[in-house]
Write a protein that holds these residues in place. Structure first.
Motif, mmCIF file in Angstrom:
data_model
loop_
_atom_site.group_PDB
_atom_site.id
_atom_site.type_symbol
_atom_site.label_atom_id
_atom_site.label_comp_id
_atom_site.label_asym_id
_atom_site.label_seq_id
_atom_site.Cartn_x
_atom_site.Cartn_y
_atom_site.Cartn_z
ATOM 1 N N GLN A 60 -78.595 -80.510 -39.932
ATOM 2 C CA GLN A 60 -79.769 -80.778 -39.111
ATOM 3 C C GLN A 60 -81.042 -80.378 -39.844
ATOM 4 N N ASN A 61 -81.002 -79.214 -40.486
ATOM 5 C CA ASN A 61 -82.178 -78.764 -41.222
ATOM 6 C C ASN A 61 -82.530 -79.729 -42.342
ATOM 7 N N GLU A 62 -81.500 -80.272 -43.007
ATOM 8 C CA GLU A 62 -81.749 -81.274 -44.043
ATOM 9 C C GLU A 62 -82.422 -82.509 -43.448
ATOM 10 N N LYS A 75 -90.700 -81.701 -40.778
ATOM 11 C CA LYS A 75 -91.358 -80.409 -40.596
ATOM 12 C C LYS A 75 -92.362 -80.073 -41.696
ATOM 13 N N THR A 76 -92.208 -80.667 -42.865
ATOM 14 C CA THR A 76 -93.022 -80.281 -44.011
ATOM 15 C C THR A 76 -94.517 -80.503 -43.747
ATOM 16 N N ALA A 99 -79.618 -88.328 -39.850
ATOM 17 C CA ALA A 99 -80.839 -88.492 -39.044
ATOM 18 C C ALA A 99 -80.518 -89.173 -37.720
ATOM 19 N N TRP A 100 -79.630 -90.171 -37.758
ATOM 20 C CA TRP A 100 -79.223 -90.831 -36.507
ATOM 21 C C TRP A 100 -78.513 -89.855 -35.587
ATOM 22 N N ARG A 101 -77.521 -89.135 -36.126
ATOM 23 C CA ARG A 101 -76.681 -88.295 -35.269
ATOM 24 C C ARG A 101 -77.418 -87.066 -34.746
ATOM 25 N N TYR A 102 -78.297 -86.475 -35.560
ATOM 26 C CA TYR A 102 -78.910 -85.207 -35.178
ATOM 27 C C TYR A 102 -80.358 -85.317 -34.711
ATOM 28 N N ASP A 106 -90.208 -77.425 -31.896
ATOM 29 C CA ASP A 106 -88.818 -77.375 -31.459
ATOM 30 C C ASP A 106 -88.287 -75.958 -31.229
ATOM 31 N N ALA A 107 -89.146 -75.089 -30.707
ATOM 32 C CA ALA A 107 -88.627 -73.806 -30.234
ATOM 33 C C ALA A 107 -87.596 -74.070 -29.143
#
Length: 385
Positions: A131-133, A139-140, A266-269, A299-300
């Motif tokens: 997810q972070n990937e 987020k950047t 990206a689709w799944r998460y 996204d807290a």
């Protein structure tokens, strides 16, 4: 809650089985695939215990193609929905893997993991890391407003013509927030046509004369009906529960109008959970007396409802996974900022109750519960005017 040993055993078996499944699908092109299949077969046999006859790699592949995991290891998956997961279907990864298996994958080989050089990260990394990937580019250097705009764009435009996506980005004042790639071959019919899922708008999977969204809860499965005179084929719903069928889109492979889509992580998460998050936001956004925030503080949590006149707030985190025990273990390791967890309605009352029992410090609701609570609070606020 499951004890740590039982939980680890379950997710390890799911992870090893999916790695075997992926390696099997690329065995003709990837020389390292058979070594992966043999290595993960050893992991599975060790989990089944010394009382069971060890399976050979081909025997295990055969079982993963024919049986759900609960048939292979009934004691491991007793009472858990992950036990119904079938890994392979017609020699390819099944939709079960994309729908529910992804959420249960853990890292199996911390050191010397040969699969990390050639397998996609979602097959060997924990969901949180993948997810972070997927979220990294969103987020950047993003302000809170940038973050919402970028994330919402991915959900609303997961596939289409590259030129159209670029135009929509320009109109929104953003750069493409994630990588867009050519459609995978299993999403294309006869090399010419593709169909977006009516719910998530990502390309549906084509298998023979069947077209379906890989996320089963979207309930989009159709039969292809070919037409004469070179007209694009049409879809026919498999049964009366399936909603409207989309029209065929022409696949373009060159130039600025070439067809692209976000990649699977990206689709799944981002896209799949975002569909429910965005739908809930749109239902209540703009209602007088009510303020709704989407993905506050980058996204807290997912949504925050506020009625200032009542001094009332409700912060919620939407979660959509098959196994309540897997989700409970994840939250126990990393507590949520919001104390209210919301499940999609399709997960059912039974999962809500199971998760509530596993997480007594949280309030567990379904989407319909949130809608009922917000509606009641709004009525209360209007009466107080």
């Amino acid at each position: 809650m499951l004890d740590a040993v039982s939980s680890r055993r379950r997710t390890t078996l799911v992870s090893a089985a999916i790695r075997i499944g992926y390696a099997w699908t690329v065995r003709r092109d990837e020389p390292r695939a058979w070594r992966e299949i043999m290595s993960m077969t050893g992991v599975v046999n060790s989990l089944l215990g010394p009382g069971r006859v060890a399976l050979t790699p081909t025997e295990l592949v055969d079982q993963l193609s024919r049986d759900p995991l609960r048939q292979i290891a009934p004691e491991v998956f007793e009472g858990d929905p992950l036990g119904w997961l079938t890994v392979l279907e017609w020699g390819e990864l099944s939709d079960d893997v994309y729908s529910d298996g992804c959420s249960a994958i853990i890292s199996l080989l911390e050191k010397g993991d040969r699969g990390r050089g050639w397998m996609p990260s979602w097959t060997w990394l924990q969901q949180e890391i993948v997810q972070n990937e997927a979220f990294l580019k969103i987020k950047t250097d993003a302000s809170d407003a940038d973050y919402v705009a970028r994330r919402r764009f991915v959900i609303e435009y997961p596939a289409g013509e590259l030129e159209t996506i670029a135009d929509q980005c320009s109109e929104a004042g953003i750069q493409p927030p994630v990588h867009y790639a050519p459609l995978p071959p299993d999403r294309v019919h006869e090399g010419r046509y593709w169909w977006p899922c009516p719910t998530c708008r990502w390309p549906m999977r084509v298998s023979g004369t069947t077209v379906r969204c890989s996320y089963r809860a979207h309930n989009a499965e159709y039969a292809i009906r070919s037409l004469e005179d070179g007209r694009p084929p049409k879809l026919r719903p498999r049964d009366d529960t399936v909603g409207r069928q989309p029209a065929a889109r022409l696949l373009r492979t060159e130039g600025d109008r070439r067809t692209v889509c976000v990649d699977l992580p990206a689709w799944r998460y981002i896209v799949v959970p975002g569909v429910d998050e965005l739908a809930l936001y749109k239902k209540w956004h703009g209602k007088p007396l009510l303020d709704v925030s989407l993905w506050p503080h980058q996204d807290a949590y997912d949504l925050k409802f506020t009625i200032e006149s009542l001094n009332w707030t409700l912060a919620v985190d939407l979660k959509d996974v098959a196994s309540a025990s897997v989700l409970a273990d994840e939250i126990a390791r990393k507590p949520l900022a919001a104390k209210t967890i919301v499940l999609p309605d399709h997960r059912g009352i039974a999962q809500r109750q199971e998760l509530q029992d596993l997480l007594p410090d949280y309030t567990v609701l379904r989407v319909e519960d949130v809608n009922r609570i917000v509606k009641k609070k709004l009525s209360e606020a209007r009466r107080a005017l």
